[in-house]
Design a protein around this motif. Structure first.
Motif: not given
Length: 232
Positions: A65-85
């Protein structure tokens, strides 16, 4: 040759090797680095995103469960970083970096991005996905010089501004998801220091930030935190 001899020889070799530094804002310069003592250096505004209660999930819900939480935020932040350069990096098993190689004079853009990220973390995710409502996550921001180098597992990042951003994020508590250093606060524009509310047709301004203190290298330093965000 013994293990001790191997260790001493490796240390002597690294100590005598010259460090190769590339000064650049272009992250694709990593492709030109070798796996030895070579690095890129740049000035950047750093967002340190900290999942404070990963140990809680590990203990109460399990490691998966901890790993899944981490991976979900990982993808959220990756998308955010790409969107904001921005540049995204996994930092520890409970934290991430999003940084923007640029001058301190561009900091208004990056704090605006931080407000948007605070909105995503504090509003959008808990409303759309209930599993995020119990996650305690904060953002610390500072600006300074950072060094990036290769390692066997990817890339490593070093810089006092990263460590300060981490300490600031740790000092932040809900509902103030976002904290910035004194340096950042001194550089942001007036429109980011205040929030305007409209009450009965009248505009009313209030300070967006609260001053606080945190410990860094056995010294007390000031930071500024806020519960405000920017809807997107």
């Amino acid at each position: 040759m013994s293990l001790i001899d191997d260790i001493n020889n490796k240390i002597d070799s690294l100590q005598n090797e010259e460090y190769s530094i590339i000064e650049t804002k272009e992250m694709n310069a990593f492709d030109d680095l070798n796996d030895s003592l070579s690095a890129i250096v740049t000035s950047a505004t750093v967002l340190y995103i900290n999942i404070k209660n990963i140990p809680f999930f590990t203990k109460n819900d399990g490691k998966r469960a901890a790993s899944k939480i981490y991976k979900m935020y990982q993808e959220v932040l990756r998308l955010f970083a790409n969107d904001t350069n921005g540049v995204f990096a996994c930092y520890t098993n409970s934290s991430f970096l999003v940084f923007y190689p640029s001058s301190i004079k561009d900091v208004d853009i990056h704090i605006t991005n931080a407000f948007k990220l605070s909105y995503i973390i504090g509003k959008i995710l808990p409303q759309k996905h209930p599993q995020f409502s119990s996650v305690n996550i904060t953002i610390g921001v500072d600006h300074g010089r950072i060094l990036g180098t290769k390692c066997d597992h990817g890339r490593l990042w070093f810089g006092a501004c990263i460590d300060k951003a981490a300490a600031i994020s740790d000092a932040c508590t809900k509902p103030s998801y976002l904290g910035i250093s004194r340096l950042i606060y001194s550089e942001i524009g007036e429109d980011l220091r205040t929030i305007t509310h409209h009450v009965l047709g009248f505009s009313k301004k209030e300070m967006a930030w609260q001053k606080g203190s945190y410990q860094f290298e056995n010294e007390s330093k000031h930071y500024y935190s806020t519960r405000h965000n920017l809807e997107i």
